[in-house]
Each structure stands twice: as structure tokens, then as C-alpha cells.
Design an enzyme around this catalytic site. Sequence first.
Site, mmCIF file in Angstrom:
data_model
loop_
_atom_site.group_PDB
_atom_site.id
_atom_site.type_symbol
_atom_site.label_atom_id
_atom_site.label_comp_id
_atom_site.label_asym_id
_atom_site.label_seq_id
_atom_site.Cartn_x
_atom_site.Cartn_y
_atom_site.Cartn_z
ATOM 1 N N CYS A 143 19.334 16.197 -89.847
ATOM 2 C CA CYS A 143 18.888 16.840 -91.085
ATOM 3 C C CYS A 143 17.394 17.188 -91.053
ATOM 4 O O CYS A 143 16.572 16.539 -91.711
ATOM 5 C CB CYS A 143 19.192 15.990 -92.298
ATOM 6 N N CYS B 24 21.778 22.926 -94.958
ATOM 7 C CA CYS B 24 20.759 21.956 -95.287
ATOM 8 C C CYS B 24 20.329 22.168 -96.736
ATOM 9 O O CYS B 24 19.639 23.141 -97.034
ATOM 10 C CB CYS B 24 19.572 22.155 -94.337
HETATM 11 P P1 FAD Z 1 26.841 9.201 -87.668
HETATM 12 O O1 FAD Z 1 27.478 9.543 -88.964
HETATM 13 O O2 FAD Z 1 25.456 8.684 -87.697
HETATM 14 O O3 FAD Z 1 27.807 8.154 -86.955
HETATM 15 C C1 FAD Z 1 27.596 7.607 -85.677
HETATM 16 C C2 FAD Z 1 28.411 6.346 -85.566
HETATM 17 O O4 FAD Z 1 28.467 5.917 -84.204
HETATM 18 C C3 FAD Z 1 27.807 5.184 -86.352
HETATM 19 O O5 FAD Z 1 28.762 4.661 -87.233
HETATM 20 C C4 FAD Z 1 27.395 4.179 -85.278
HETATM 21 O O6 FAD Z 1 27.534 2.841 -85.689
HETATM 22 C C5 FAD Z 1 28.372 4.522 -84.155
HETATM 23 N N1 FAD Z 1 27.889 4.126 -82.828
HETATM 24 C C6 FAD Z 1 26.640 4.255 -82.322
HETATM 25 N N2 FAD Z 1 26.579 3.756 -81.071
HETATM 26 C C7 FAD Z 1 27.825 3.311 -80.768
HETATM 27 C C8 FAD Z 1 28.411 2.701 -79.619
HETATM 28 N N3 FAD Z 1 27.690 2.426 -78.528
HETATM 29 N N4 FAD Z 1 29.727 2.378 -79.665
HETATM 30 C C9 FAD Z 1 30.475 2.642 -80.765
HETATM 31 N N5 FAD Z 1 29.969 3.226 -81.874
HETATM 32 C C10 FAD Z 1 28.659 3.557 -81.877
HETATM 33 N N6 FAD Z 1 23.567 16.162 -93.478
HETATM 34 C C11 FAD Z 1 23.971 17.172 -94.320
HETATM 35 O O7 FAD Z 1 24.899 17.892 -94.006
HETATM 36 N N7 FAD Z 1 23.336 17.402 -95.510
HETATM 37 C C12 FAD Z 1 22.298 16.630 -95.903
HETATM 38 O O8 FAD Z 1 21.751 16.837 -96.983
HETATM 39 C C13 FAD Z 1 21.843 15.558 -95.051
HETATM 40 N N8 FAD Z 1 20.804 14.769 -95.404
HETATM 41 C C14 FAD Z 1 20.449 13.702 -94.612
HETATM 42 C C15 FAD Z 1 19.415 12.884 -95.019
HETATM 43 C C16 FAD Z 1 19.049 11.763 -94.276
HETATM 44 C C17 FAD Z 1 17.902 10.910 -94.740
HETATM 45 C C18 FAD Z 1 19.779 11.452 -93.095
HETATM 46 C C19 FAD Z 1 19.444 10.218 -92.301
HETATM 47 C C20 FAD Z 1 20.800 12.287 -92.676
HETATM 48 C C21 FAD Z 1 21.148 13.423 -93.412
HETATM 49 N N9 FAD Z 1 22.163 14.297 -93.010
HETATM 50 C C22 FAD Z 1 22.546 15.349 -93.825
HETATM 51 C C23 FAD Z 1 22.705 14.213 -91.630
HETATM 52 C C24 FAD Z 1 24.071 13.564 -91.506
HETATM 53 O O9 FAD Z 1 24.080 12.299 -92.112
HETATM 54 C C25 FAD Z 1 24.426 13.451 -90.031
HETATM 55 O O10 FAD Z 1 24.233 14.693 -89.399
HETATM 56 C C26 FAD Z 1 25.868 13.003 -89.814
HETATM 57 O O11 FAD Z 1 26.079 11.741 -90.377
HETATM 58 C C27 FAD Z 1 26.211 13.015 -88.334
HETATM 59 O O12 FAD Z 1 27.456 12.463 -88.081
HETATM 60 P P2 FAD Z 1 27.773 11.739 -86.689
HETATM 61 O O13 FAD Z 1 29.200 11.352 -86.756
HETATM 62 O O14 FAD Z 1 27.302 12.570 -85.569
HETATM 63 O O15 FAD Z 1 26.834 10.454 -86.684
#
Ligand code: FAD
Length: 412
Positions: A162, A341
Site C-alpha cells: 500500500c 489505493c
Molecule cells: P498478507 O495478507 O500479509 O499475508 C501473508 C501471510 O503469510 C501472513 O498471514 C503470514 O503470517 C504468512 N506467512 C509469512 N511467512 C510465512 C511462512 N514462512 N510460512 C507460512 N506462512 C507465512 N490494501 C488495499 O487494497 N487497500 C488499502 O487501503 C490498504 N491499506 C493498507 C494499509 C496498511 C497500513 C497496510 C499495512 C496494508 C494496506 N494494504 C491495503 C495492503 C494489503 O493489506 C496487502 O497488500 C495484502 O494484505 C496482501 O496480501 P498477501 O496475502 O500478499 O499478504
Amino acid sequence: NHSCKLLVVGGGTGGCSVAAKFAKKLKKNELFVLEPSEHHYYQPLFTLIGAGVGTVKGARRNEIEVLPENCTWLKDNAVEFDLKNNQVKTSKGDTIQYEFLLVAVGLETRYDKIPGLLEALSLPSGVCSNYSAKYVNKTYEVLQNLKDGNAIFTFPNSPVKCPGAPQKICYLTEHYLRKKGIRKDVKITYNTSLGVIFGVKTYADALWKICKERGINVNLKTNLKEIDVFNKEATFENLNIPEELTKVKFSMLHVTPPMCTPEVVGNNKELSNAEGFVEVEKNTLQHCRYKNVFAIGDCSSTPNSKTAAAAAAQSNVVYHNLSAVMNGSNLSLAYDGYASCPLITGYNSCILAEFDYNLSPLETFPFRQDRELLSMYLLKKNFMPSLYWHFMLKGNWNGPATFRKLMHFDFK
Ligand code: FAD
Ligand code: UQ1
């Protein structure tokens, strides 16, 4: 030791969404999700929580509630990917044999990379960060205690999730101080490592105008190097002239930390590229060398903006293309780089940026979105969380593309 048809590593936004889709097709013992955390957070709420709107509890669910019932949850960490042998090893010593693999481990926040930062976050120092469930409440405490001096907001010299969030809290702080009648007592500065305020021109223009109107100083190519907690002083480097360092006193310092993929992914050169991102083809989301491997979300090499909205659009592409590989048919869907965003610019305004790989706007609504709107603020605050919990994590939200086509009477 285990074996399964599909192994999803990471039960965050992307992992849960795709697992939910496959849970409708596969049997419980065919679909494994490897995820160590007890809790799942809706991270997009952190921006508002930092500004005193909503609570961490409201952004949290038990992992067991967000995973599909029809999957097998292994509460453990991946510690090794052996792509040649279709195996993942876990920290408890298990080996999981898979036929197909989805990597969805996200990005890690690396507060440890900035000297003084971890200590500063743990003390009443004026230093805070929305980027972690652990620290986000501190942002509002710091904001409430802010009376004068410098309020500084940072964007690190690394990819981030983000990319709008580092400046959203800056605008919220400005509005908060204005409402409290003490705006003139605080100097507000946004220091970003990037060379632009935002990557898409039409939204960047709107943001520059807001900063000018509201007296927010913006420094480009300016990177936080170090924090001196005792003297409440931050050191910034000029990325154009690396030896040029500037020290600034602060009353409030909101830090967006450097981020990288988890080591187990980043260090695996079969799996990932030189920057540590899972190396997938940017339209099909299939791994460049291992055809039974896909990636979704923040950990993938696709050059989109890393957001939950992007993961929503990707979830459908991954589902269809991975199903095609399972069935031996051709890959059928392409991801266009859609990301969104919601740039919150105050307690009742938001610019909803939506764009694709070309950094061209790809807007859902049939009106101009490159301006501050109350409706987009309400969409972000009230509508998005329900959409996330009840539709996206159940595998029933693929982003707004269908809706956009309807809104634009575009039935191509
Ligand atoms: P995540 O949701 O972070 O999940 C990754 C998972 O993998 C976690 O549960 C973790 O525990 C697990 N993991 C890590 N390592 C391992 C391992 N070795 N073995 C097994 N599991 C593991 N997005 C929007 O669309 N709009 C917004 O307004 C927005 N605002 C945001 C504001 C903030 C402050 C933040 C921090 C993020 C924001 N986002 C927003 C971004 C959004 O949250 C992420 O892009 C999204 O969660 C990504 O999903 P993901 O599945 O890639 O990762
Ligand atoms: C979106 O799809 C999404 O994923 C669930 C978000 O993450 C929280 C968003 O912030 C946004 C804006 C979208 C896009 C959705 C619409 C209705 C424009």
C-alpha cells in the site's frame, strides 16, 4: 509428514481468497493451508485506526474463522521450499509433498533495519507506525499528544505494501490538528524515498495540490537512516547525494519501515528473483520455471502496486490458471496489473486511485475519481471491510472489473 494436491503457503489476504475458491472443488485432505498465525488482520483498516477511527480488535479475526472449513490448516511456518521435489519443509520438522503450490507469504515489515527504530517504538518517544498491529495504537496516542514542533512522515527505500498509506496518515494528522485548532503550531513534512509523490500522474497532481493548499512540505528522494531516541532526532539521507545527511528534531515521527519478502522465499533462488520476489509471469501469475507453482499478493514479482485490491483481481486469475494446469488445459486468464489505493486525505475525504500495469487510471465509477470525495471515504471505511470479510475471503470478490464494465456500459 503430509501430502496434498494443492498447498497454499500463507493464510493472509491472497492465500485465504484462493483457498476459499479451491475449497469448493477439492476435498479437505487435498487442500492444505500452511499459516503460523493465530490471527488474521484486515490491514487496510490500520490507517484509520492510527487516526483514532476504529480498533485493532475490529480489524482482527481468528485465523480459523477466515480459512475455509473445507481445508486442512497446518499451523506452522514454511522453512524450506524444494521445488525440484515438490516439497515444503516446516519449522516443526514436517515435510509436505504437494502437486501444486501457491506462494502467498506477503511482505515482512523490517523495523530492525533502521538503527534506533525498535527502541523508539517501544518508548514514549513520539515515534509511531501504522504498519503493524503491535504499534498502530501508538500512532493515535502520539497524535493526541502532539502540540508543536515537527511532525514527520516517512516512506522507505524499499518496495512497500500500500504505497499510499505512508502519506494517508500525514493528511489525517493535518486534518486532526486543524480540527483541534493547533494546525499553525506544527510543521508537517512528508519525506519519501521515491522520486514522485505517487506513481500515477493524475492522482499525483491532485496530491501535490493538496500538500500545497494545506502547507505540507514534501521532500522527494529523502530516506530515513537512523533515529536518536534520546534527543528525538531523525537522520535522513539524500538519495541523490548519498553522503549528504540531515538531522531533524521531531515531536512526531511516523515511520513506514523497510519491507522485504520472508527470508525463506527471498533467499531461495529457484523460487525468487534477485530482489527476493517469487518469479512469476506477470499476466498468468504462473512461476517462470515451475509450471505447478503460482504466487499471489505482495510476495510476487508482478510489478503492480502491492494492495489487497490487487490480490482480489489476482485471485480469480490464479484460480482459473491453476485449475487449467490441474486439468492439462491452456491458461485462460490474464491479470492486467489492476491495483487500487484509497488515498484518505482527511476524516471525511478520499481520492480512490485505481490503475493498471501501465499506470493508466482504471476507474470503477462513472465519474472522475482524481479528487477528494466523501463517498469514497465512506466506501473505504464502511463498505470495504464487509466486502473483505464476507466476500473476498470467501472467494467471491475478484475486484471491481465486472462492476466497472457495467458502470461504463462497456460490454466488450
Ligand atoms: P498478507 O495478507 O500479509 O499475508 C501473508 C501471510 O503469510 C501472513 O498471514 C503470514 O503470517 C504468512 N506467512 C509469512 N511467512 C510465512 C511462512 N514462512 N510460512 C507460512 N506462512 C507465512 N490494501 C488495499 O487494497 N487497500 C488499502 O487501503 C490498504 N491499506 C493498507 C494499509 C496498511 C497500513 C497496510 C499495512 C496494508 C494496506 N494494504 C491495503 C495492503 C494489503 O493489506 C496487502 O497488500 C495484502 O494484505 C496482501 O496480501 P498477501 O496475502 O500478499 O499478504
Ligand atoms: C478492493 O477491491 C479491495 O479489495 C477488497 C480493497 O482492499 C481493501 C480496496 O481498498 C478497494 C478500493 C477495492 C476496489 C473496490 C471497489 C468497489 C472500487
